[in-house]
Design a protein around this motif. Structure first.
Motif, PDB file in Angstrom:
ATOM      1  N   TYR A  53      46.145  46.252  38.717  1.00 57.93           N
ATOM      2  CA  TYR A  53      44.737  45.861  38.823  1.00 57.93           C
ATOM      3  C   TYR A  53      44.387  44.885  37.705  1.00 57.93           C
ATOM      4  CZ  TYR A  53      44.785  49.939  41.849  1.00 57.93           C
ATOM      5  OH  TYR A  53      45.103  50.838  42.833  1.00 57.93           O
ATOM      6  N   ILE A  86      39.447  53.843  41.331  1.00 56.11           N
ATOM      7  CA  ILE A  86      39.655  52.788  42.316  1.00 56.11           C
ATOM      8  C   ILE A  86      39.671  53.442  43.698  1.00 56.11           C
ATOM      9  CG2 ILE A  86      41.133  50.901  43.089  1.00 56.11           C
ATOM     10  CD1 ILE A  86      40.143  50.477  40.263  1.00 56.11           C
ATOM     11  N   HIS A 144      47.729  51.716  47.830  1.00 57.22           N
ATOM     12  CA  HIS A 144      46.646  51.539  48.787  1.00 57.22           C
ATOM     13  C   HIS A 144      46.389  52.857  49.499  1.00 57.22           C
ATOM     14  CE1 HIS A 144      50.424  50.140  50.736  1.00 57.22           C
ATOM     15  NE2 HIS A 144      50.011  50.904  51.745  1.00 57.22           N
ATOM     16  N   VAL A 166      40.587  44.186  36.890  1.00 55.64           N
ATOM     17  CA  VAL A 166      39.946  45.320  36.220  1.00 55.64           C
ATOM     18  C   VAL A 166      40.417  45.403  34.773  1.00 55.64           C
ATOM     19  CG1 VAL A 166      39.595  47.824  36.247  1.00 55.64           C
ATOM     20  CG2 VAL A 166      39.760  46.569  38.402  1.00 55.64           C
ATOM     21  N   TYR A 167      41.702  45.196  34.569  1.00 56.67           N
ATOM     22  CA  TYR A 167      42.284  45.249  33.218  1.00 56.67           C
ATOM     23  C   TYR A 167      41.686  44.167  32.324  1.00 56.67           C
ATOM     24  CZ  TYR A 167      45.913  45.186  29.590  1.00 56.67           C
ATOM     25  OH  TYR A 167      46.584  45.208  28.389  1.00 56.67           O
ATOM     26  N   ASN A 177      52.299  48.422  43.864  1.00 50.21           N
ATOM     27  CA  ASN A 177      51.119  48.424  44.735  1.00 50.21           C
ATOM     28  C   ASN A 177      50.689  49.850  45.031  1.00 50.21           C
ATOM     29  OD1 ASN A 177      49.055  47.450  46.304  1.00 50.21           O
ATOM     30  ND2 ASN A 177      50.335  46.897  48.056  1.00 50.21           N
TER      31      ASN A 177
END
Length: 386
Positions: free
Chosen positions: A210, A354, A177, A213-214, A175
């Motif tokens: 992601y 991102i 963020h 997105v991938y 992860n």
């Protein structure tokens, strides 16, 4: 929580991620590189092992030339297995010889050193090269070969010793963020690492972090097959030998005036076209010879369709074709493997941001070993706002 905040965290310890780290460290940034395996296991160690700007279009040839300078500079300070032994393209007929002459003229205009070789010069320089195959050659003396399975580990050691690289293998990122202008990177063990910016250079990590997105990207995966003979004893092959099918495949030759006409005559249903085969030779430091390679494609989200088994028809075809080109003392094979790399269908490389501070840079395709060092220098400047 790891309390230190780095300037940059790089996810993926392959050649693309490593050279992003190299250029960031050289500019004085603190860098943490996270690699999910004990050592990189992907395209970085499963490639042919050559740095060949000669095979690229003008934009990427520039990056490749920068890479050559970087590799050689590091090799002078620390052995990372770089050997400057040059690359030759061997034409098998008049059409391929015409393309070599045209590429030579393009190189002359761009000040990239190359030399046309006669048939006699090729036969003298490359022991075992068959007279029945060889028409002429084009030689690039500045290009180098690499031992990919050892180079990346040696490069990491060099960077830890000389640039204070912080490197954590066996660390899977699950992860990321952004919090208060920084990025928190969470590992599968629950450890949190913080940085001002994060670059994700591994396609598999990108897929995990992601997936939407991938899956919606224009990435595709190429599966390549390669072989390694047993040691050839006292036989020596000087540098990389690339042959007629390579001339008909590599990007640089698409710039040649005769290319389209010559390509239009090819049989698209031939075995070599179906499986993207071109024949290359490179002698490893243990005396064995690497022979390759083939190309099968699938959209990145459908990578499993490529499978992991080796197609023995491809291997048999490559050996049969190789024997038409060079008489090696032995064609006894000791290793066979498949490599996988991702590339974009419509762009040179996949770049995506991102949020404010997470950057995905992947999908460099077959340009990785040649182009990563030079490209990463520009990429770091852009990402770090230099």
């Amino acid at each position: 929580m790891n309390n230190k905040t780095y300037d940059l965290i790089i996810v993926g310890g392959g050649v693309l991620g490593t050279f992003h780290a190299y250029h960031a460290l050289a500019k004085g940034y603190s860098v943490l590189m996270l690699e999910k395996n004990n050592a990189p296991l992907g395209a970085t160690v499963r490639n042919f092992g050559q740095v060949v700007p000669s095979g690229m279009n003008l934009k990427w040839q520039s990056y490749g030339c920068e890479s050559l300078a970087i590799y050689k500079s590091i090799q002078q300070r620390f052995d990372i297995s770089i050997r400057q032994n040059g690359t030759v393209y061997i034409a098998s007929n008049e059409e391929e010889a015409q393309l070599l002459e045209e590429l030579y003229q393009i190189n002359e205009a761009n000040n990239y050193e190359s030399y046309l070789l006669t048939k006699e010069q090729c036969l003298k320089k490359y022991k075992g090269l068959k007279e029945s195959y060889c028409n002429s050659g084009l030689f690039f003396p500045q290009e180098v070969t690499v031992e990919p399975r050892v180079m990346i580990g040696k490069l990491h050691k060099f960077m830890k010793a000389h640039y204070e690289l912080n490197y954590l293998p066996n660390t899977t990122v699950i992860n990321t963020h952004e919090v208060n202008g920084a990025v928190e990177v969470v590992s599968s063990e629950g450890t949190v690492y913080k940085a001002s910016k994060v670059i994700i250079c591994s396609g598999s990590d990108f897929k995990t972090l992601y997936p939407m997105v991938y899956n919606n990207s224009d990435l595709q995966v190429s599966k390549l097959q390669m072989l390694q003979t047993k040691s050839q004893g006292n036989y020596e092959l000087n540098g990389s030998v690339l042959t007629g099918l390579t001339i008909r495949r590599y990007e640089s030759f698409t710039q040649c005036p005769s290319y389209e006409e010559i390509k239009s005559k090819e049989d698209l249903n031939s075995f070599e076209k179906q499986f993207g085969v071109h024949i290359l030779f490179k002698q490893a430091t243990d005396g064995s010879v690497i022979i390759g390679d083939s190309h099968e494609y699938a959209d990145a989200k459908d990578i499993d369709n490529l499978g992991f088994d080796l197609n023995m028809d491809i291997d048999d075809f490559m050996i049969k074709e190789a024997k038409k080109i060079i008489n090696l003392p032995s064609y006894e094979i000791q290793n066979r493997w498949a490599g996988f790399y991702s590339q974009c269908k419509t762009k040179d490389i996949f770049e995506c941001q991102i949020g404010d501070n997470v950057h995905i840079v992947t999908g460099i395709g077959g340009k990785g070993m040649t182009g990563s060092a030079g490209f990463s220098k520009d990429s770091i400047n852009r990402i770090m706002n230099i």
